[in-house]
Design an enzyme around this catalytic site. Structure first.
Site, PDB file in Angstrom:
ATOM      1  N   GLU A   1     -19.490  11.416 -46.563  1.00 13.25           N
ATOM      2  CA  GLU A   1     -19.451   9.973 -46.355  1.00 13.25           C
ATOM      3  C   GLU A   1     -19.145   9.231 -47.646  1.00 13.25           C
ATOM      4  OE1 GLU A   1     -23.109   9.072 -44.247  1.00 13.25           O
ATOM      5  OE2 GLU A   1     -22.060   9.418 -42.366  1.00 13.25           O
TER       6      GLU A   1
ATOM      7  N   CYS B   1     -28.616   3.530 -49.688  1.00 15.97           N
ATOM      8  CA  CYS B   1     -29.009   4.667 -50.537  1.00 15.97           C
ATOM      9  C   CYS B   1     -29.831   5.682 -49.766  1.00 15.97           C
ATOM     10  CB  CYS B   1     -29.919   4.206 -51.671  1.00 15.97           C
ATOM     11  SG  CYS B   1     -29.105   3.287 -52.921  1.00 15.97           S
TER      12      CYS B   1
HETATM   13  N1  SAH Z   1     -28.004  12.842 -56.204  1.00 13.92           N
HETATM   14  C1  SAH Z   1     -27.937  11.748 -57.075  1.00 13.92           C
HETATM   15  C2  SAH Z   1     -27.049  10.626 -56.547  1.00 13.92           C
HETATM   16  C3  SAH Z   1     -27.139  10.325 -55.079  1.00 13.92           C
HETATM   17  S1  SAH Z   1     -28.646   9.609 -54.512  1.00 13.92           S
HETATM   18  C4  SAH Z   1     -29.318  11.203 -57.376  1.00 13.92           C
HETATM   19  O1  SAH Z   1     -30.268  11.607 -56.715  1.00 13.92           O
HETATM   20  O2  SAH Z   1     -29.454  10.421 -58.308  1.00 13.92           O
HETATM   21  C5  SAH Z   1     -28.493   7.941 -55.118  1.00 13.92           C
HETATM   22  C6  SAH Z   1     -29.827   7.192 -55.245  1.00 13.92           C
HETATM   23  O3  SAH Z   1     -30.412   6.981 -53.958  1.00 13.92           O
HETATM   24  C7  SAH Z   1     -30.878   7.949 -56.064  1.00 13.92           C
HETATM   25  O4  SAH Z   1     -31.437   7.115 -57.043  1.00 13.92           O
HETATM   26  C8  SAH Z   1     -31.920   8.316 -55.031  1.00 13.92           C
HETATM   27  O5  SAH Z   1     -33.201   8.404 -55.617  1.00 13.92           O
HETATM   28  C9  SAH Z   1     -31.808   7.182 -54.049  1.00 13.92           C
HETATM   29  N2  SAH Z   1     -32.314   7.470 -52.707  1.00 13.92           N
HETATM   30  C10 SAH Z   1     -32.286   8.641 -52.047  1.00 13.92           C
HETATM   31  N3  SAH Z   1     -32.836   8.508 -50.830  1.00 13.92           N
HETATM   32  C11 SAH Z   1     -33.205   7.216 -50.701  1.00 13.92           C
HETATM   33  C12 SAH Z   1     -33.804   6.437 -49.656  1.00 13.92           C
HETATM   34  N4  SAH Z   1     -34.108   6.986 -48.483  1.00 13.92           N
HETATM   35  N5  SAH Z   1     -34.033   5.140 -49.877  1.00 13.92           N
HETATM   36  C13 SAH Z   1     -33.673   4.558 -51.052  1.00 13.92           C
HETATM   37  N6  SAH Z   1     -33.087   5.229 -52.067  1.00 13.92           N
HETATM   38  C14 SAH Z   1     -32.871   6.540 -51.894  1.00 13.92           C
END
Ligand code: SAH
Ligand code: SF4
Length: 406
Positions: A100, A388
């Protein structure tokens, strides 16, 4: 050709660097300038078909096709549009795997202070130059890009780096997929090209920000991530200062990244204020402790207008209390940093709750009063599962038809 690619995408031109294209055309008995023409067609014109590479001779186009070589840009096979303008795309790769990608147009400066790159730049620019926009003359519409013509001043594209993710953060939907495979550099950069094409974006006229924050952990697919950056910056033409890569914290990769001559800005998913809580929500903390990650981040040579971003997903009752805010301040004291607070986005089968709005407000206030810039990130496209941590392939193939299942 491209390292780590699967068989079908080995025949993709998109993702090849000029020197690799030179080798290819030499193999075909063609002159070197053909490689330049292919580079132009792939990355400046963003053609999706060899037939559209009209600068090449018909014979060369035919020869490429005969060898099973195609452009191989990922294809948008499904779209969902949010009430806030965000669009989520399902992108299909050469071998049928899907990831995605998200498009987030931004309008009138409404995101000021939301902690996004756009707002940070806006605020910095205003700090230096005063509020210029108020007095800016109306621009001739013939001279502006596609974005501005449709009422937006900029857009952010959120791209995936892997099919699924191996890191297993307990609050994240992508984690549920497990890891299927790495994307190639061409597949990572190609998501951007496909989205730019869809919106008719003119590089140089439209303001585009990129975030490597979709599915996957970019630092566990390091070389292909770096290849995509090279293509995006040098050939597609998006400056690295407009890109941010987010990592869950792969210590050796952060150190390597700090040495890169060409690199995006860094965001670290901190998500907890001490190792005990972080280990619960991000089991990868067993491997690298917060202290080790911060030491690695400190090796980053920061540019004048560069801050390290710490992302902090607020999980109700888990990491969102005043004692946690105090610990975050202790951890980050003295760093040229800012904190992006992200209210947790719920997903099916994930056992957390959203933080109370008053707890979010107190958390932010404590950070700011403690001297640490802190922003609450506005969730984008939550209604279409594009926010996110909500990216998983919400479709399945049924009798060859793509249908939405979540
Ligand atoms: N794998 C990398 C980048 C993708 S995730 C990482 O983890 O940094 C991007 C961001 O989304 C990260 O900061 C992660 O902590 C956040 N994230 C993941 N799941 C989420 C959720 N359910 N709600 C809000 N943020 C979330
Ligand atoms: Fe992977 Fe990032 Fe989700 Fe963690 S938050 S599982 S690292 S995509």
């Amino acid at each position: 050709m491209v390292d780590g690619s699967v068989e079908d995408s080995q025949k993709a031109l998109f993702g090849m660097l000029p020197e690799e294209l030179k080798e290819l055309v030499a193999e075909l008995g063609e002159k070197g300038y053909r490689a330049t023409q292919i580079t132009e067609a792939l990355y400046r014109q963003r053609v999706t078909d060899i037939g559209a590479m009209t600068a090449l001779s018909a014979a060369l186009r035919e020869e490429l096709a005969l060898r099973g070589i195609a452009v191989g840009m990922p294809e948008i096979v499904q779209t969902a549009k949010s009430v806030d303008g965000t669009e989520r795309y399902l992108m299909r790769m050469g071998d049928g795997e899907t990831v995605e990608t998200v498009w987030m147009p931004d309008g009138d400066g409404g995101e000021r202070g939301d902690g996004s790159e756009a707002s940070a730049e806006e605020e910095q620019a205003e700090g230096l130059e005063g509020n210029v926009s108020e007095f800016a003359p109306r621009r001739d519409l013939r001279n502006v890009g596609a974005l501005e013509q449709s009422g937006y001043s900029r857009a952010t594209i959120c791209i995936s780096s892997q099919v699924g993710c191996a890191v297993n953060c307990q609050f994240c939907l992508t984690a549920k997929l497990g890891i299927k495979r790495n994307l190639t550099g061409g597949e990572i950069a190609g998501q951007v090209a496909a989205v730019l094409n869809r919106h008719g974006v003119k590089i140089g006229k439209d303001r585009i920000n990129l975030v490597f924050m979709g599915m996957g952990e970019p630092f566990l697919n390091y070389d292909e991530f770096i290849r995509s950056v090279e293509i995006l910056v040098k050939h597609i033409g998006i400056p690295e200062s407009r890109m941010t890569v987010s990592t869950s914290g792969i210590e050796p990769a952060i150190r390597k990244f700090a040495q890169e001559p060409l690199r995006p800005k860094l965001a670290l998913s901190l998500n907890a204020s001490n190792d005990v809580v972080r280990e619960q929500v991000m089991p990868i903390t067993r491997k690298w402790k917060i202290g080790q990650l911060l030491d690695a981040v400190r090796t980053l040579p920061l540019g004048k207008r560069e801050w390290v971003t710490f992302e902090y997903v607020l999980l109700g009752g888990v990491n969102d209390q005043p004692e946690h805010a105090r610990e975050v301040l202790d951890l980050l004291r003295g760093m040229k940093a800012k904190v992006n607070l992200i209210v947790w986005n719920p997903g099916p089968g994930i056992d957390y709750t959203q933080p109370k709005p008053e707890d979010v407000a107190v958390f932010q206030k404590m950070l700011i009063e403690g001297g640490m810039p802190a922003y609450i990130r506005r969730p984008r496209g939550r209604d279409i599962y594009a926010a996110c941590g909500q990216l998983k392939r919400t479709v399945s193939e049924e009798q060859g038809q793509l249908v939405t299942i979540g």
